[in-house]
Design a protein around this motif. Structure first.
Motif, PDB file in Angstrom:
ATOM      1  N   MET A  52     -37.308  98.343  84.633  1.00 19.50           N
ATOM      2  CA  MET A  52     -37.950  97.840  86.010  1.00 19.50           C
ATOM      3  C   MET A  52     -39.016  98.347  85.972  1.00 19.50           C
ATOM      4  N   ASN A  53     -40.551  97.689  86.133  1.00 21.51           N
ATOM      5  CA  ASN A  53     -42.182  98.325  86.194  1.00 21.51           C
ATOM      6  C   ASN A  53     -42.030  98.796  87.454  1.00 21.51           C
ATOM      7  N   LYS A  54     -43.341  98.865  87.543  1.00 16.00           N
ATOM      8  CA  LYS A  54     -43.669 100.817  88.505  1.00 16.00           C
ATOM      9  C   LYS A  54     -44.062  99.585  90.176  1.00 16.00           C
ATOM     10  N   GLU A  55     -44.502  98.653  90.012  1.00 16.77           N
ATOM     11  CA  GLU A  55     -44.328  98.024  91.430  1.00 16.77           C
ATOM     12  C   GLU A  55     -42.833  97.772  91.608  1.00 16.77           C
ATOM     13  N   LYS A  56     -41.844  97.491  90.098  1.00 12.85           N
ATOM     14  CA  LYS A  56     -40.836  97.023  91.117  1.00 12.85           C
ATOM     15  C   LYS A  56     -40.370  98.760  91.548  1.00 12.85           C
ATOM     16  N   ILE A  57     -39.981  99.776  91.218  1.00  9.69           N
ATOM     17  CA  ILE A  57     -40.098 100.627  91.558  1.00  9.69           C
ATOM     18  C   ILE A  57     -40.044 101.175  92.318  1.00  9.69           C
ATOM     19  N   LEU A  58     -41.467 101.081  93.005  1.00  8.85           N
ATOM     20  CA  LEU A  58     -41.790 100.622  94.085  1.00  8.85           C
ATOM     21  C   LEU A  58     -41.078 100.559  95.090  1.00  8.85           C
ATOM     22  N   GLU A  59     -40.700  99.200  95.106  1.00  6.46           N
ATOM     23  CA  GLU A  59     -40.302  98.193  96.218  1.00  6.46           C
ATOM     24  C   GLU A  59     -39.036  98.811  96.163  1.00  6.46           C
ATOM     25  N   ALA A  60     -38.146  99.077  95.369  1.00  6.83           N
ATOM     26  CA  ALA A  60     -36.401  99.423  95.384  1.00  6.83           C
ATOM     27  C   ALA A  60     -36.692 100.788  96.205  1.00  6.83           C
ATOM     28  N   ILE A  61     -37.731 101.859  95.736  1.00  9.45           N
ATOM     29  CA  ILE A  61     -37.704 102.922  96.648  1.00  9.45           C
ATOM     30  C   ILE A  61     -37.898 102.391  98.345  1.00  9.45           C
ATOM     31  N   ILE A  62     -38.831 101.871  98.601  1.00 10.44           N
ATOM     32  CA  ILE A  62     -39.075 101.817  99.615  1.00 10.44           C
ATOM     33  C   ILE A  62     -38.046 100.970 100.143  1.00 10.44           C
ATOM     34  N   GLU A  63     -37.524 100.565  99.855  1.00 10.01           N
ATOM     35  CA  GLU A  63     -35.642  99.548 100.345  1.00 10.01           C
ATOM     36  C   GLU A  63     -34.731 101.109 100.232  1.00 10.01           C
ATOM     37  N   GLY A  64     -35.238 101.812  99.461  1.00  9.77           N
ATOM     38  CA  GLY A  64     -33.853 102.786  99.498  1.00  9.77           C
ATOM     39  C   GLY A  64     -34.070 103.680 100.511  1.00  9.77           C
ATOM     40  N   TYR A  65     -35.185 104.258 100.844  1.00  7.69           N
ATOM     41  CA  TYR A  65     -35.945 104.823 101.816  1.00  7.69           C
ATOM     42  C   TYR A  65     -35.690 104.699 103.544  1.00  7.69           C
ATOM     43  N   ARG A  66     -36.010 103.374 103.645  1.00 11.18           N
ATOM     44  CA  ARG A  66     -36.050 102.395 104.696  1.00 11.18           C
ATOM     45  C   ARG A  66     -34.211 102.921 104.836  1.00 11.18           C
ATOM     46  N   ASN A  67     -33.683 102.424 103.907  1.00 13.50           N
ATOM     47  CA  ASN A  67     -31.768 102.242 104.770  1.00 13.50           C
ATOM     48  C   ASN A  67     -32.160 103.910 105.463  1.00 13.50           C
ATOM     49  N   SER A  68     -32.527 105.149 104.335  1.00 10.13           N
ATOM     50  CA  SER A  68     -32.095 106.143 104.330  1.00 10.13           C
ATOM     51  C   SER A  68     -32.190 106.865 106.236  1.00 10.13           C
ATOM     52  N   ILE A  69     -33.764 106.069 106.570  1.00  6.32           N
ATOM     53  CA  ILE A  69     -34.086 106.104 107.879  1.00  6.32           C
ATOM     54  C   ILE A  69     -32.898 105.346 109.008  1.00  6.32           C
ATOM     55  N   HIS A  70     -32.970 104.295 108.739  1.00  7.94           N
ATOM     56  CA  HIS A  70     -31.741 103.450 109.557  1.00  7.94           C
ATOM     57  C   HIS A  70     -30.153 104.714 109.699  1.00  7.94           C
ATOM     58  N   GLN A  71     -30.273 105.112 108.322  1.00  3.10           N
ATOM     59  CA  GLN A  71     -28.764 105.889 108.684  1.00  3.10           C
ATOM     60  C   GLN A  71     -29.530 106.555 109.928  1.00  3.10           C
ATOM     61  N   ARG A  72     -30.566 107.725 108.727  1.00  2.70           N
ATOM     62  CA  ARG A  72     -30.497 108.633 110.067  1.00  2.70           C
ATOM     63  C   ARG A  72     -31.048 108.937 110.986  1.00  2.70           C
ATOM     64  N   TYR A  73     -31.219 108.133 111.604  1.00  3.31           N
ATOM     65  CA  TYR A  73     -31.733 107.655 113.395  1.00  3.31           C
ATOM     66  C   TYR A  73     -30.763 106.688 113.982  1.00  3.31           C
ATOM     67  N   GLN A  74     -29.750 106.748 113.131  1.00  2.00           N
ATOM     68  CA  GLN A  74     -28.391 105.659 114.325  1.00  2.00           C
ATOM     69  C   GLN A  74     -28.120 107.460 115.466  1.00  2.00           C
ATOM     70  N   TYR A  75     -28.288 106.812 116.460  1.00  2.00           N
ATOM     71  CA  TYR A  75     -27.931 107.325 118.157  1.00  2.00           C
ATOM     72  C   TYR A  75     -27.077 108.782 117.511  1.00  2.00           C
ATOM     73  N   GLN A  76     -25.615 108.234 117.373  1.00  2.00           N
ATOM     74  CA  GLN A  76     -24.264 108.985 116.851  1.00  2.00           C
ATOM     75  C   GLN A  76     -23.925 110.183 115.987  1.00  2.00           C
ATOM     76  N   ASN A  77     -24.807 109.982 115.334  1.00  2.00           N
ATOM     77  CA  ASN A  77     -25.113 110.889 113.951  1.00  2.00           C
ATOM     78  C   ASN A  77     -26.231 111.808 114.361  1.00  2.00           C
ATOM     79  N   ILE A  78     -26.822 111.315 115.772  1.00  2.00           N
ATOM     80  CA  ILE A  78     -27.374 112.287 115.929  1.00  2.00           C
ATOM     81  C   ILE A  78     -27.079 113.806 116.684  1.00  2.00           C
ATOM     82  N   LYS A  79     -26.602 112.238 117.506  1.00  2.00           N
ATOM     83  CA  LYS A  79     -26.052 113.050 118.618  1.00  2.00           C
ATOM     84  C   LYS A  79     -25.012 114.263 118.321  1.00  2.00           C
TER      85      LYS A  79
END
Length: 242
Positions: free
Chosen positions: A1-28
């Motif tokens: 993977m080139n640098k730009e493809k890695i960035l795209e994949a990391i953005i997707e991975g980190y967005r998934n991480s945010i989506h998971q940790r900002y679930q109401y039940q998880n926070i509660k």
């Protein structure tokens, strides 16, 4: 993977991480939160993170181009201040506080730039340590542990500053008024300002305005609790509290 493809994949991975940790039940389950910070509020907060701080790759490229045009203003706000010095109404209204208010607004906008820099650090660590995508939570955690603590502290500090500004109703209203004036003034003098510079300021205004709407629906006390909650969630995610 080139640098730009890695960035795209990391953005997707980190967005998934945010989506998971900002679930109401998880926070509660993990944190003490008031009843006013309900599932709808958490959903709005999550959407704000994903729309304005960590947008998807295609949107990120657009925002990067716009905010790069504002970098010089963020580092050296004198050109914007020179526009404001011609605004007698604003000078009369805010007086000597005008530069400080503008600086606070630019500081809030800088939060987007620090998020992009944070992801670029992930890319460098992924390349240096041969960590290939896709980037699930486990790999994101590995990349976080490779980052210098000072970089994590800087990211947390700037993110916290953004949300503290957003919940300051008096300050944010002043900032919005000033930024709106700047946008109109720049559009009237397009020979001196590029469309990219104007677009960057418009997107910065949108970032602040949407964040303000999120906080303004809560009582003052619960706004402070939400800022504290966001800070704790991010500190836990980044291993700062370990």
């Amino acid at each position: 993977m080139n640098k730009e493809k890695i960035l795209e994949a990391i953005i997707e991975g980190y967005r998934n991480s945010i989506h998971q940790r900002y679930q109401y039940q998880n926070i509660k389950d993990k944190y003490e939160i008031p009843e006013s910070i309900d599932e709808e509020t958490v959903n709005l907060l999550r959407n704000y993170w994903l729309s304005y701080i960590y947008p998807e790759y295609s949107r990120r490229k657009e925002l990067n181009e716009a905010f790069q045009n504002l970098d010089n203003y963020i580092k050296h706000p004198k050109q914007l201040l020179s526009i404001l010095l011609d605004a007698s109404k604003l000078i009369f209204k805010y007086g000597r506080h005008l530069p400080k208010i503008l600086t606070s607004g630019l500081k809030a906008m800088k939060s987007f730039r620090i998020a992009a820099n944070f992801e670029n650090s992930f890319v460098e660590e992924a390349i240096n340590n041969n960590i290939d995508g896709p980037y699930d939570q486990s790999k994101i955690n590995t990349l976080i542990k490779l980052l210098p603590r000072k970089e994590i502290e800087k990211f947390i500090g700037i993110s916290q500053s953004l949300f503290e500004i957003l919940h300051d109703k008096v300050l944010i209203e002043k900032i919005k008024g000033i930024i709106q004036y700047l946008i109109l003034a720049m559009k009237k003098n397009e020979n001196a300002f590029s469309s990219g510079q104007i677009k960057g300021l418009e997107l910065g205004f949108e970032l602040l305005n949407e964040g303000y709407k999120l906080f303004n629906q809560l009582a003052e006390e619960d706004q402070r609790k939400l800022v504290y909650l966001i800070t704790e969630i991010e500190k836990d995610m980044l291993g700062y509290n370990e």
